[in-house]
Design an enzyme around this catalytic site. Sequence first.
Site, PDB file in Angstrom:
ATOM      1  N   LYS A  59      71.435 -37.159  48.413  1.00 44.66           N
ATOM      2  CA  LYS A  59      70.046 -36.797  48.091  1.00 44.66           C
ATOM      3  C   LYS A  59      69.403 -36.114  49.306  1.00 44.66           C
ATOM      4  O   LYS A  59      69.215 -36.721  50.354  1.00 44.66           O
ATOM      5  CB  LYS A  59      69.208 -38.030  47.740  1.00 44.66           C
ATOM      6  N   GLU A  81      69.806 -42.852  61.472  1.00 39.61           N
ATOM      7  CA  GLU A  81      69.422 -41.987  62.597  1.00 39.61           C
ATOM      8  C   GLU A  81      67.938 -41.692  62.433  1.00 39.61           C
ATOM      9  O   GLU A  81      67.541 -41.007  61.488  1.00 39.61           O
ATOM     10  CB  GLU A  81      70.258 -40.710  62.599  1.00 39.61           C
ATOM     11  N   GLU A 125      55.630 -41.140  67.326  1.00 38.78           N
ATOM     12  CA  GLU A 125      56.263 -39.842  67.085  1.00 38.78           C
ATOM     13  C   GLU A 125      55.279 -38.924  66.362  1.00 38.78           C
ATOM     14  O   GLU A 125      54.728 -39.307  65.329  1.00 38.78           O
ATOM     15  CB  GLU A 125      57.521 -40.035  66.231  1.00 38.78           C
ATOM     16  N   CYS A 140      64.193 -34.174  66.129  1.00 36.51           N
ATOM     17  CA  CYS A 140      64.127 -35.604  66.449  1.00 36.51           C
ATOM     18  C   CYS A 140      64.282 -35.834  67.941  1.00 36.51           C
ATOM     19  O   CYS A 140      63.760 -36.793  68.486  1.00 36.51           O
ATOM     20  CB  CYS A 140      65.188 -36.372  65.683  1.00 36.51           C
TER      21      CYS A 140
HETATM   22  P1  NAD Z   1      61.517 -39.272  55.870  1.00 38.23           P
HETATM   23  O1  NAD Z   1      61.897 -40.617  56.367  1.00 38.23           O
HETATM   24  O2  NAD Z   1      60.214 -39.093  55.251  1.00 38.23           O
HETATM   25  O3  NAD Z   1      62.590 -38.773  54.800  1.00 38.23           O
HETATM   26  C1  NAD Z   1      63.969 -38.612  55.095  1.00 38.23           C
HETATM   27  C2  NAD Z   1      64.762 -38.680  53.806  1.00 38.23           C
HETATM   28  O4  NAD Z   1      64.700 -40.008  53.310  1.00 38.23           O
HETATM   29  C3  NAD Z   1      64.233 -37.799  52.677  1.00 38.23           C
HETATM   30  O5  NAD Z   1      65.303 -37.323  51.917  1.00 38.23           O
HETATM   31  C4  NAD Z   1      63.385 -38.783  51.878  1.00 38.23           C
HETATM   32  O6  NAD Z   1      63.219 -38.391  50.543  1.00 38.23           O
HETATM   33  C5  NAD Z   1      64.218 -40.033  51.981  1.00 38.23           C
HETATM   34  N1  NAD Z   1      63.503 -41.296  51.862  1.00 38.23           N
HETATM   35  C6  NAD Z   1      62.271 -41.609  52.340  1.00 38.23           C
HETATM   36  N2  NAD Z   1      61.970 -42.888  52.035  1.00 38.23           N
HETATM   37  C7  NAD Z   1      63.037 -43.400  51.375  1.00 38.23           C
HETATM   38  C8  NAD Z   1      63.340 -44.671  50.800  1.00 38.23           C
HETATM   39  N3  NAD Z   1      62.473 -45.665  50.855  1.00 38.23           N
HETATM   40  N4  NAD Z   1      64.531 -44.836  50.177  1.00 38.23           N
HETATM   41  C9  NAD Z   1      65.435 -43.837  50.127  1.00 38.23           C
HETATM   42  N5  NAD Z   1      65.197 -42.599  50.642  1.00 38.23           N
HETATM   43  C10 NAD Z   1      64.024 -42.386  51.266  1.00 38.23           C
HETATM   44  O7  NAD Z   1      61.720 -38.276  57.123  1.00 38.23           O
HETATM   45  P2  NAD Z   1      61.451 -36.694  57.159  1.00 38.23           P
HETATM   46  O8  NAD Z   1      59.994 -36.453  57.231  1.00 38.23           O
HETATM   47  O9  NAD Z   1      62.251 -36.017  56.107  1.00 38.23           O
HETATM   48  O10 NAD Z   1      62.141 -36.325  58.560  1.00 38.23           O
HETATM   49  C11 NAD Z   1      61.514 -36.464  59.783  1.00 38.23           C
HETATM   50  C12 NAD Z   1      62.004 -37.725  60.483  1.00 38.23           C
HETATM   51  O11 NAD Z   1      63.430 -37.679  60.623  1.00 38.23           O
HETATM   52  C13 NAD Z   1      61.467 -37.874  61.888  1.00 38.23           C
HETATM   53  O12 NAD Z   1      61.085 -39.205  62.108  1.00 38.23           O
HETATM   54  C14 NAD Z   1      62.662 -37.502  62.764  1.00 38.23           C
HETATM   55  O13 NAD Z   1      62.635 -38.055  64.054  1.00 38.23           O
HETATM   56  C15 NAD Z   1      63.796 -38.017  61.950  1.00 38.23           C
HETATM   57  N6  NAD Z   1      65.050 -37.355  62.305  1.00 38.23           N
HETATM   58  C16 NAD Z   1      65.969 -38.082  63.005  1.00 38.23           C
HETATM   59  C17 NAD Z   1      67.162 -37.480  63.409  1.00 38.23           C
HETATM   60  C18 NAD Z   1      68.190 -38.267  64.175  1.00 38.23           C
HETATM   61  O14 NAD Z   1      69.359 -37.853  64.176  1.00 38.23           O
HETATM   62  N7  NAD Z   1      67.829 -39.356  64.814  1.00 38.23           N
HETATM   63  C19 NAD Z   1      67.419 -36.142  63.067  1.00 38.23           C
HETATM   64  C20 NAD Z   1      66.443 -35.450  62.346  1.00 38.23           C
HETATM   65  C21 NAD Z   1      65.274 -36.069  61.950  1.00 38.23           C
END
Ligand code: NAD
Length: 487
Positions: free
Chosen positions: A179, A253, A388, A287
């Site tokens: 997804k 991550e 963040e 990130c």
């Molecule tokens: P997000 O947590 O809002 O969403 C990430 C993904 O998870 C999306 O596909 C979303 O639909 C899904 N999701 C959200 N809640 C969920 C749940 N309860 N159950 C299942 N799926 C769920 O994050 P975002 O806004 O898409 O991305 C930004 C974040 O990602 C930032 O915090 C960034 O630091 C982090 N990030 C981390 C890394 C790493 O490798 N550490 C890399 C890139 C981004």
Amino acid sequence: MLTAKVERYKNLIAGEWTSATGKKAFQSINPANKEEVVGEFQASTEEDVNKAIHSAAAAFPGWANTAPSKKAAILNKAADLLDEQVEKLADELTREEGKPIGASRKEVLRSAQTLRYYAVEGQSFTGETFPQDDPNMKVSTELEPLGVVTVITPWNFPISIPARKIAPALITGNTVVFKPSSETPLIAYRLVEALHKAGLPDGVLNFITGSSKDIGDSLVAHPDVKAVTFTGSTGAGEHIHRNVSLETRTQMELGGKNPIIVMDDADIDLAAKLTVNGGYSLTGQACTGTSRVIVMKEMKEKFLETLVEKTKALKIGDGFEQGVTICPLASEKQLNNVLKYIEIGKEEGAKLVYGGEHLNDGEFAKGFYVQPTIFTDVTPKMKIAQEEIFGPVISIIEVENYQEAISVANGVKYGLAASIVTNDLKTAQQFTKDIKAGTVKVNRTTTGNLINAPFGGLKKSSTSTFRESGRAGLQFFTQIKTVYVGY
Ligand code: NAD
């Protein structure tokens, strides 16, 4: 007025491109022009998720027993397909996520390289044989695939993050339900399309789009899901981690609040360049992006002057324009979040020395633009120094000495990436020991990681279990069986 017809993309379940059961759709839009719809995608339901998981479970025994060379050939073929379409895919990525077209091109090519890397590395990933005292016995480990793996990814690297999860999952014999983020489903669709066209058997990779509210829990809590690999915010990661069964392995991550320390012997120009590149590339939405600069008191004025000069020189605009660095934020939600933190910084008493404006007229009127922003007089406990922001906002914190710098750097809940700028070898070495981060750099940007080296964070930036990338990235997707054979 004629309007272009918007294409509606389907889920991939059991090898068939299918519509969601509810027949509802959502739109992916261009963050540089919110009137442009990039595509429509299936608003899936729990029923669709269950079908996808069922199809992955049914495909698992066959795929687990498929010859490694055959699996590798499929990854290599998919990599060729990505390479062949790099211009089209980079165009779509920029249209959907907003990043500069050059960065999109690199991301597509990196994704192809990731598939090829795991095609090779996965073929020699194996267990161990153990010396022991019985001459009539052999003791060794077998590495077995886990089963159905759920892959959930964010929008900031919307093809390279899925590639670095899906490729090691597949080469080790797992089947996948994927997804993507609802902000960037098109480029994720393209990766799945390439793998499907490359000859993956039906059900081995399933693609399902929709909101996390509707399908999040069913994607991770289903008893047939043996592992969840997730990249996204710490809040969502913690929710998922709590939500899975004891038998489900997780790899999370998550977020970061990455510091760069500028020591008193630092090359000021280099320090400012690393801050700009680490803090503003991807419009601050990496990130590992630099969000805190911890600078020695005596260096602050000179550093700030150079940083402001370099920040002023950055071009702001649509990702298709030549030479742009600051592009729109990826979504309206992202824009509102960044503007909220800029207001918080002002209210907390930090000094806004550059930027901070929402750009919303002229060429910027239809996009989600904000100026690159610099705060000084930031104290370590302020929200803008702790939370963040995920945008082009840099907080400068002054310190007296190295010990204070380390204490400030480590004084947050995250531990993803960190860097120091110094010419002193002893300080550099000491820093690599003292800093609590999973990715540690000296005289380099906090951003960026290799395909062939492990990647992940400490504290609330990752689960403290398995790393991604490199050979370490394969371990998550296999379990160890220890075999004693007497003869
Ligand atoms: P997000 O947590 O809002 O969403 C990430 C993904 O998870 C999306 O596909 C979303 O639909 C899904 N999701 C959200 N809640 C969920 C749940 N309860 N159950 C299942 N799926 C769920 O994050 P975002 O806004 O898409 O991305 C930004 C974040 O990602 C930032 O915090 C960034 O630091 C982090 N990030 C981390 C890394 C790493 O490798 N550490 C890399 C890139 C981004």
